[in-house]
Design a protein around this motif. Structure first.
Motif, PDB file in Angstrom:
ATOM      1  N   ALA A 298       0.977 -45.773  -1.733  1.00 48.65           N
ATOM      2  CA  ALA A 298       0.974 -45.902  -3.191  1.00 48.65           C
ATOM      3  C   ALA A 298      -0.102 -45.035  -3.826  1.00 48.65           C
ATOM      4  O   ALA A 298       0.102 -44.445  -4.896  1.00 48.65           O
ATOM      5  CB  ALA A 298       0.773 -47.366  -3.579  1.00 48.65           C
ATOM      6  N   VAL A 299      -1.253 -44.926  -3.167  1.00 52.50           N
ATOM      7  CA  VAL A 299      -2.328 -44.067  -3.685  1.00 52.50           C
ATOM      8  C   VAL A 299      -1.893 -42.606  -3.666  1.00 52.50           C
ATOM      9  O   VAL A 299      -2.063 -41.872  -4.648  1.00 52.50           O
ATOM     10  CB  VAL A 299      -3.619 -44.271  -2.860  1.00 52.50           C
ATOM     11  CG1 VAL A 299      -4.659 -43.214  -3.243  1.00 52.50           C
ATOM     12  CG2 VAL A 299      -4.182 -45.672  -3.090  1.00 52.50           C
ATOM     13  N   HIS A 300      -1.319 -42.172  -2.558  1.00 49.90           N
ATOM     14  CA  HIS A 300      -0.905 -40.769  -2.462  1.00 49.90           C
ATOM     15  C   HIS A 300       0.250 -40.454  -3.407  1.00 49.90           C
ATOM     16  O   HIS A 300       0.401 -39.299  -3.839  1.00 49.90           O
ATOM     17  CB  HIS A 300      -0.530 -40.440  -1.020  1.00 49.90           C
ATOM     18  CG  HIS A 300      -1.717 -40.287  -0.117  1.00 49.90           C
ATOM     19  ND1 HIS A 300      -2.542 -39.181  -0.129  1.00 49.90           N
ATOM     20  CD2 HIS A 300      -2.238 -41.129   0.810  1.00 49.90           C
ATOM     21  CE1 HIS A 300      -3.511 -39.325   0.755  1.00 49.90           C
ATOM     22  NE2 HIS A 300      -3.354 -40.502   1.344  1.00 49.90           N
ATOM     23  N   ALA A 301       1.032 -41.463  -3.757  1.00 51.56           N
ATOM     24  CA  ALA A 301       2.132 -41.248  -4.699  1.00 51.56           C
ATOM     25  C   ALA A 301       1.642 -40.942  -6.107  1.00 51.56           C
ATOM     26  O   ALA A 301       2.416 -40.449  -6.933  1.00 51.56           O
ATOM     27  CB  ALA A 301       3.046 -42.475  -4.726  1.00 51.56           C
ATOM     28  N   THR A 302       0.362 -41.198  -6.381  1.00 53.55           N
ATOM     29  CA  THR A 302      -0.184 -40.884  -7.703  1.00 53.55           C
ATOM     30  C   THR A 302      -0.424 -39.382  -7.873  1.00 53.55           C
ATOM     31  O   THR A 302      -0.716 -38.932  -8.992  1.00 53.55           O
ATOM     32  CB  THR A 302      -1.502 -41.635  -7.953  1.00 53.55           C
ATOM     33  OG1 THR A 302      -2.501 -41.188  -7.015  1.00 53.55           O
ATOM     34  CG2 THR A 302      -1.315 -43.131  -7.802  1.00 53.55           C
ATOM     35  N   GLY A 303      -0.324 -38.643  -6.798  1.00 50.45           N
ATOM     36  CA  GLY A 303      -0.476 -37.183  -6.888  1.00 50.45           C
ATOM     37  C   GLY A 303      -1.869 -36.774  -7.315  1.00 50.45           C
ATOM     38  O   GLY A 303      -2.873 -37.265  -6.803  1.00 50.45           O
ATOM     39  N   GLY A 304      -1.925 -35.892  -8.302  1.00 49.58           N
ATOM     40  CA  GLY A 304      -3.207 -35.371  -8.753  1.00 49.58           C
ATOM     41  C   GLY A 304      -3.857 -36.182  -9.852  1.00 49.58           C
ATOM     42  O   GLY A 304      -4.869 -35.765 -10.418  1.00 49.58           O
ATOM     43  N   ARG A 305      -3.295 -37.340 -10.176  1.00 48.67           N
ATOM     44  CA  ARG A 305      -3.847 -38.167 -11.234  1.00 48.67           C
ATOM     45  C   ARG A 305      -5.043 -38.983 -10.735  1.00 48.67           C
ATOM     46  O   ARG A 305      -5.217 -39.182  -9.531  1.00 48.67           O
ATOM     47  CB  ARG A 305      -2.768 -39.118 -11.774  1.00 48.67           C
ATOM     48  CG  ARG A 305      -1.657 -38.397 -12.531  1.00 48.67           C
ATOM     49  CD  ARG A 305      -0.420 -39.262 -12.675  1.00 48.67           C
ATOM     50  NE  ARG A 305      -0.665 -40.528 -13.367  1.00 48.67           N
ATOM     51  CZ  ARG A 305      -0.620 -40.695 -14.687  1.00 48.67           C
ATOM     52  NH1 ARG A 305      -0.353 -39.661 -15.472  1.00 48.67           N
ATOM     53  NH2 ARG A 305      -0.825 -41.874 -15.237  1.00 48.67           N
TER      54      ARG A 305
ATOM     55  N   LEU B  66     -15.662 -39.555 -14.419  1.00 47.29           N
ATOM     56  CA  LEU B  66     -15.475 -38.863 -13.151  1.00 47.29           C
ATOM     57  C   LEU B  66     -14.411 -37.783 -13.319  1.00 47.29           C
ATOM     58  O   LEU B  66     -13.577 -37.857 -14.221  1.00 47.29           O
ATOM     59  CB  LEU B  66     -15.041 -39.860 -12.076  1.00 47.29           C
ATOM     60  CG  LEU B  66     -16.081 -40.937 -11.721  1.00 47.29           C
ATOM     61  CD1 LEU B  66     -15.427 -42.048 -10.900  1.00 47.29           C
ATOM     62  CD2 LEU B  66     -17.247 -40.326 -10.960  1.00 47.29           C
ATOM     63  N   PRO B  67     -14.420 -36.753 -12.476  1.00 48.54           N
ATOM     64  CA  PRO B  67     -13.420 -35.676 -12.601  1.00 48.54           C
ATOM     65  C   PRO B  67     -11.992 -36.193 -12.513  1.00 48.54           C
ATOM     66  O   PRO B  67     -11.701 -37.158 -11.796  1.00 48.54           O
ATOM     67  CB  PRO B  67     -13.750 -34.762 -11.414  1.00 48.54           C
ATOM     68  CG  PRO B  67     -15.176 -35.056 -11.079  1.00 48.54           C
ATOM     69  CD  PRO B  67     -15.377 -36.503 -11.390  1.00 48.54           C
ATOM     70  N   VAL B  68     -11.100 -35.569 -13.255  1.00 47.68           N
ATOM     71  CA  VAL B  68      -9.684 -35.921 -13.192  1.00 47.68           C
ATOM     72  C   VAL B  68      -9.200 -35.754 -11.747  1.00 47.68           C
ATOM     73  O   VAL B  68      -9.505 -34.762 -11.083  1.00 47.68           O
ATOM     74  CB  VAL B  68      -8.862 -35.025 -14.144  1.00 47.68           C
ATOM     75  CG1 VAL B  68      -7.376 -35.293 -13.957  1.00 47.68           C
ATOM     76  CG2 VAL B  68      -9.277 -35.270 -15.585  1.00 47.68           C
ATOM     77  N   GLY B  69      -8.439 -36.725 -11.271  1.00 49.85           N
ATOM     78  CA  GLY B  69      -7.951 -36.679  -9.897  1.00 49.85           C
ATOM     79  C   GLY B  69      -8.799 -37.472  -8.918  1.00 49.85           C
ATOM     80  O   GLY B  69      -8.436 -37.590  -7.744  1.00 49.85           O
ATOM     81  N   THR B  70      -9.928 -38.039  -9.395  1.00 47.87           N
ATOM     82  CA  THR B  70     -10.775 -38.855  -8.528  1.00 47.87           C
ATOM     83  C   THR B  70     -10.027 -40.112  -8.097  1.00 47.87           C
ATOM     84  O   THR B  70      -9.257 -40.693  -8.861  1.00 47.87           O
ATOM     85  CB  THR B  70     -12.062 -39.263  -9.270  1.00 47.87           C
ATOM     86  OG1 THR B  70     -12.831 -38.096  -9.546  1.00 47.87           O
ATOM     87  CG2 THR B  70     -12.903 -40.220  -8.434  1.00 47.87           C
ATOM     88  N   ARG B  71     -10.262 -40.523  -6.865  1.00 56.37           N
ATOM     89  CA  ARG B  71      -9.771 -41.809  -6.378  1.00 56.37           C
ATOM     90  C   ARG B  71     -10.972 -42.739  -6.284  1.00 56.37           C
ATOM     91  O   ARG B  71     -11.756 -42.676  -5.341  1.00 56.37           O
ATOM     92  CB  ARG B  71      -9.057 -41.634  -5.044  1.00 56.37           C
ATOM     93  CG  ARG B  71      -7.720 -40.918  -5.227  1.00 56.37           C
ATOM     94  CD  ARG B  71      -7.034 -40.527  -3.948  1.00 56.37           C
ATOM     95  NE  ARG B  71      -5.744 -39.890  -4.254  1.00 56.37           N
ATOM     96  CZ  ARG B  71      -5.032 -39.190  -3.380  1.00 56.37           C
ATOM     97  NH1 ARG B  71      -5.470 -39.033  -2.136  1.00 56.37           N
ATOM     98  NH2 ARG B  71      -3.874 -38.647  -3.747  1.00 56.37           N
TER      99      ARG B  71
END
Length: 394
Positions: free
Chosen positions: A93-100, A19-24
């Protein structure tokens, strides 16, 4: 031991491009589709994944309270109702991962009752970045496992009576209305696809003949090296034997019949007797297996065929063989169905597990451990001390 991924396995799900980088990536189960195994592997490998750009933002192996809270579901029988703060903590916690790239996994997301709840979940996590993953197994394999899980949460109904209610008695909601919300898999996929779009949802049909197939599929989707995810042995999540389940079912009947508080059940039975029995006793090959009658196997397989057709019509990506969902299994090896007799060792360990919870309450915070991790001698000493104090008072 490293896994050799160079040799193709015809039973494994089709390998998927990352999946594209940055996918959740949001894995919603449902229940009994390998969720416990994959969550244990992901949590154990969270540091190794993070070093490769993939975060597992949950604070525990399974963020059950967060999923229950956002879906408006109560906790397990006798447990405190999950609060909105549990969901808010996970979202932060999810949003703290930023663009990862990040991954969230809980089968209780499958309990989302309607499109509005699904939309709330997806919007909170970032609709433009969410990709939903649904893992599926045949109903014929899910039903016995799900029934005994319901028994662990207080169900008093026997297996064949329960099958009759789930498969023959419309509207098929009693005694467990959650069952078809989770396991009418076509409707589950349709519900989530309406919100995220077919292009943002992947279905994985799990093939039980390939124990590592689900791990490899997650690695492919997340762009992780083959073999990074490995199953973590955990006896506390093994299924109960028919005899153990029957003992617990009869206990449930007595418990309800005498009007004891649900909190007592949660503390002494589900979090005391059951985990102790699971951890201390390993079923042998001689244990009688839970047997599903032929009429129920055929009914479940027919529903599986219908679900596979409807899932195909949604045009979501499907990895694996949908035909597995409608296969009627051959009788399992091992002893035929017979009289379920509880192993005295299992009964003793269950009783000890309940007693140990009482003793553990007196252990101070610095020594608090789960029941099956606390040394037997320590718990016996504490329990004995409490009994002596009460006798002296009398």
């Amino acid at each position: 031991m490293e896994t050799d991924c160079s040799t193709p396995d015809t039973t494994a799900p089709v390998s998927a491009a990352p999946l594209p980088v940055g996918t959740r990536l949001l894995h919603i189960g449902p229940h009994k589709t390998g969720t416990t195994s994959i969550q244990g592997a992901l949590f154990a490998a969270k540091d190794a994944m993070a070093a490769r750009g993939v975060d597992f933002p949950a604070h525990s192996r399974h963020p059950m309270e967060a999923a229950l809270a956002v879906c408006g579901r109560p906790g397990m029988m006798g447990d405190a109702r999950p609060a909105e703060r549990h969901w808010g903590r996970l979202v932060d916690a999810v949003h703290a991962t930023g663009g990862r790239t990040s991954l969230i996994s809980s089968e209780f997301f499958a309990d989302a009752p309607d499109d509005a709840t699904v939309a709330r979940i997806v919007d909170a996590l970032g609709r433009d970045r969410v990709h939903v993953l649904v893992t599926l197994r045949p109903l014929t394999k899910i039903m016995p496992s799900q029934w005994q899980q319901y028994v662990q949460n207080g169900l008093r109904m026997g297996y064949e009576d329960w099958l009759d209610h789930m498969l023959r008695r419309a509207p098929y909601e009693k005694p467990n209305p959650s069952f078809w919300r989770r396991h009418r898999h076509d409707r589950l996929v349709e519900r989530w696809a309406r919100v995220v779009g077919a292009a943002n949802l992947t279905v994985v049909v799990v093939d039980d003949r390939d124990r590592g197939g689900l791990m490899r599929t997650f690695e492919s989707l997340l762009g992780l090296p083959c073999g990074l995810l490995a199953e973590v042995p955990d006896t506390s999540h093994r299924s109960l034997t028919p005899a153990e389940t029957e003992m617990l079912r009869i206990l449930n009947r007595e418990f309800r019949g005498n009007g004891l508080p649900d909190e007592i059940y949660s503390k002494l039975v589900r979090n005391g007797a059951v985990p102790r029995m699971k951890n201390a006793c390993r079923p042998s090959s001689d244990d009688v297996r839970i047997s599903t009658p032929p009429w129920a196997l055929e009914a479940a397989a027919a529903i599986g065929e219908e679900m596979a057709e409807r899932i195909g019509a949604t045009r979501v990506r499907v990895l694996g063989d949908p035909a597995l969902l409608s296969a009627v299994p051959s009788p399992p090896p091992g002893p035929a169905r017979g009289t379920a007799r509880i192993d005295p060792e299992a009964a003793a360990q269950a009783l000890y597990g309940a007693l140990a919870v009482v003793a553990a309450e007196s252990v101070r915070a610095a020594a608090i451990r789960s029941v099956h991790q606390t040394p037997s001698g320590e718990l016996v000493r504490v329990l004995g001390h409490r009994i002596l104090k009460r006798m002296k008072r009398r």
